[in-house]
Write a protein that holds these residues in place. Structure first.
Motif, PDB file in Angstrom:
ATOM      1  N   CYS A 276       0.842  -1.199   0.000  1.00 35.18           N
ATOM      2  CA  CYS A 276       0.000   0.000   0.000  1.00 35.18           C
ATOM      3  C   CYS A 276       0.875   1.246   0.000  1.00 35.18           C
ATOM      4  CB  CYS A 276      -0.891  -0.021   1.241  1.00 35.18           C
ATOM      5  SG  CYS A 276      -1.869   1.484   1.417  1.00 35.18           S
TER       6      CYS A 276
ATOM      7  N   TYR B  57       0.027   4.131   0.919  1.00 34.78           N
ATOM      8  CA  TYR B  57      -0.368   5.009   2.028  1.00 34.78           C
ATOM      9  C   TYR B  57       0.225   4.558   3.352  1.00 34.78           C
ATOM     10  CZ  TYR B  57      -3.742   6.696  -1.366  1.00 34.78           C
ATOM     11  OH  TYR B  57      -4.318   7.212  -2.495  1.00 34.78           O
ATOM     12  N   CYS B  58       0.111   3.267   3.641  1.00 36.92           N
ATOM     13  CA  CYS B  58       0.552   2.788   4.955  1.00 36.92           C
ATOM     14  C   CYS B  58       1.649   1.740   4.869  1.00 36.92           C
ATOM     15  CB  CYS B  58      -0.643   2.245   5.739  1.00 36.92           C
ATOM     16  SG  CYS B  58      -1.281   0.690   5.097  1.00 36.92           S
TER      17      CYS B  58
ATOM     18  N   TYR C 262       1.324  -1.326   4.029  1.00 29.95           N
ATOM     19  CA  TYR C 262       0.833  -2.682   4.319  1.00 29.95           C
ATOM     20  C   TYR C 262       1.137  -3.605   3.149  1.00 29.95           C
ATOM     21  CZ  TYR C 262      -2.367  -6.353   5.891  1.00 29.95           C
ATOM     22  OH  TYR C 262      -2.914  -7.540   6.302  1.00 29.95           O
TER      23      TYR C 262
ATOM     24  N   CYS D 142      -6.876  -1.505   0.433  1.00 32.63           N
ATOM     25  CA  CYS D 142      -5.871  -1.883   1.427  1.00 32.63           C
ATOM     26  C   CYS D 142      -6.526  -2.677   2.549  1.00 32.63           C
ATOM     27  CB  CYS D 142      -5.205  -0.633   1.986  1.00 32.63           C
ATOM     28  SG  CYS D 142      -3.963  -1.009   3.222  1.00 32.63           S
TER      29      CYS D 142
ATOM     30  N   CYS E 299      -6.389   1.699   7.507  1.00 29.30           N
ATOM     31  CA  CYS E 299      -6.155   2.358   6.222  1.00 29.30           C
ATOM     32  C   CYS E 299      -7.374   2.221   5.305  1.00 29.30           C
ATOM     33  CB  CYS E 299      -4.897   1.770   5.591  1.00 29.30           C
ATOM     34  SG  CYS E 299      -4.419   2.556   4.066  1.00 29.30           S
TER      35      CYS E 299
HETATM   36 ZN   LIG Z   1      -2.882   1.048   3.423  1.00 28.07          ZN
END
Ligand SMILES: [Zn+2]
Length: 49
Positions: A8, A10-11, A13, A32, A37
């Protein structure tokens, strides 16, 4: 053959999605699975040349 894993953006993961060196994709979206998230992001895979 080495498999790469989708993470991911964004995070970070690590998604349970793998692709090979010869894969190519765009316009493919996944949600995600990180508990905090849950964002949708595009899986873009460009071939190495
Ligand atoms: Zn994420």
């Amino acid at each position: 053959m080495t498999l790469r894993q989708v993470t991911c953006p964004y995070c970070g993961y690590r998604m349970p999605v793998f692709y090979s060196e010869k894969a190519a994709a765009k316009g493919l979206y996944i949600t995600c699975k990180g508990k905090k998230c849950k964002k949708k992001f595009e899986i873009r895979i460009e071939q190495d040349r």
